[in-house]
Design a protein around this motif. Structure first.
Motif, PDB file in Angstrom:
ATOM      1  N   ALA A 113       0.788  -1.200  -0.084  1.00  0.00           N
ATOM      2  CA  ALA A 113      -0.043   0.085  -0.051  1.00  0.00           C
ATOM      3  C   ALA A 113       0.770   1.214   0.051  1.00  0.00           C
ATOM      4  O   ALA A 113       0.611   2.164  -0.707  1.00  0.00           O
ATOM      5  CB  ALA A 113      -1.045   0.008   1.257  1.00  0.00           C
ATOM      6  N   GLN A 116       2.591   1.585  -3.448  1.00  0.00           N
ATOM      7  CA  GLN A 116       1.287   2.005  -4.277  1.00  0.00           C
ATOM      8  C   GLN A 116       1.036   3.491  -4.170  1.00  0.00           C
ATOM      9  O   GLN A 116       1.027   4.318  -5.120  1.00  0.00           O
ATOM     10  CB  GLN A 116      -0.087   1.360  -4.272  1.00  0.00           C
ATOM     11  CG  GLN A 116      -0.956   1.796  -4.922  1.00  0.00           C
ATOM     12  CD  GLN A 116      -2.484   1.112  -4.731  1.00  0.00           C
ATOM     13  OE1 GLN A 116      -2.385   0.332  -3.898  1.00  0.00           O
ATOM     14  NE2 GLN A 116      -3.445   1.357  -5.715  1.00  0.00           N
ATOM     15  N   HIS A 117       1.217   4.073  -2.958  1.00  0.00           N
ATOM     16  CA  HIS A 117       0.838   5.330  -2.905  1.00  0.00           C
ATOM     17  C   HIS A 117       1.922   6.288  -3.095  1.00  0.00           C
ATOM     18  O   HIS A 117       1.859   7.285  -3.770  1.00  0.00           O
ATOM     19  CB  HIS A 117       0.441   5.869  -1.220  1.00  0.00           C
ATOM     20  CG  HIS A 117       0.339   7.059  -0.933  1.00  0.00           C
ATOM     21  ND1 HIS A 117       1.531   7.988  -0.648  1.00  0.00           N
ATOM     22  CD2 HIS A 117      -0.830   8.032  -0.966  1.00  0.00           C
ATOM     23  CE1 HIS A 117       0.971   9.087  -0.189  1.00  0.00           C
ATOM     24  NE2 HIS A 117      -0.325   9.388  -0.457  1.00  0.00           N
TER      25      HIS A 117
END
Length: 190
Positions: A113, A116-117
């Motif tokens: 995550a 991804q960010h």
């Protein structure tokens, strides 16, 4: 220099054993360090994996505004942009880390995550800003690609998936797909 050595060792260990089964001892031994020497550089496997993601999959020095400014027109920008994506993401080390990300991502959702960010969403946001400016200056047309710039990344993501599932494509096929990707970006932004 030492961090690169550690990350190279970690990539080998993670690739052989998977993230969960890999131990800091194994990484230290592969890097030619004591366990204490490894901990002087990284506090955990998570931190090492995060550094691997950053190193292999983050075109962190990809400044799309500068790339656009250095391109005489959108045709050249499309070519430079796509070539950079392929050059960054199709390297053997990048493919090895992407293979790990696919295999181990569900086990380490906080790291995926964050990647991804920090990487994917940041690249899409940067591309959206550059394209909005191009539209405002009349250098490209508003359309689906300027509203949803992730679409311009999809062909290289497909190629990465192809490589991970089916193995290395022959060079002619890879070059053909790269040229077609450039043509697609040019067409969408013309």
């Amino acid at each position: 220099m030492r961090n690169r050595q550690i990350l190279d060792a970690a990539l080998a260990v993670f690739s052989e054993r998977g993230f969960e089964a890999a131990r800091m001892d194994d990484i230290a031994a592969r890097a030619g360090l004591s366990k204490g020497g490894l901990y002087a550089h990284f506090r955990s496997k998570d931190e090492i994996f995060e550094a691997l993601l950053r190193r292999a999959l983050s075109p962190s020095d990809l400044d799309l505004a500068a790339l656009r400014a250095a391109s005489p027109d959108m045709r050249h920008f499309a070519e430079a942009f796509v070539n950079r994506l392929y050059d960054d993401l199709m390297r053997p080390d990048a493919l090895a880390v992407q293979r790990l990300l696919v295999a181990e991502g569900a086990r380490i959702p906080h790291l995926t995550a964050q990647w991804q960010h920090d990487t994917v969403e940041a690249l899409v946001a940067q591309l959206k800003r550059v394209l909005a400016r191009c539209v405002a200056e009349g250098n490209c047309r508003a359309g689906v690609a300027t509203r949803h710039p992730w679409l311009l990344l999809a062909p290289v993501a497909y190629q990465v998936l192809w490589q991970l599932v089916f193995g290395k494509a022959d060079d002619a096929a890879l070059q053909s797909r790269r040229r077609e990707h450039i043509a697609l970006v040019r067409e969408l932004l013309a």
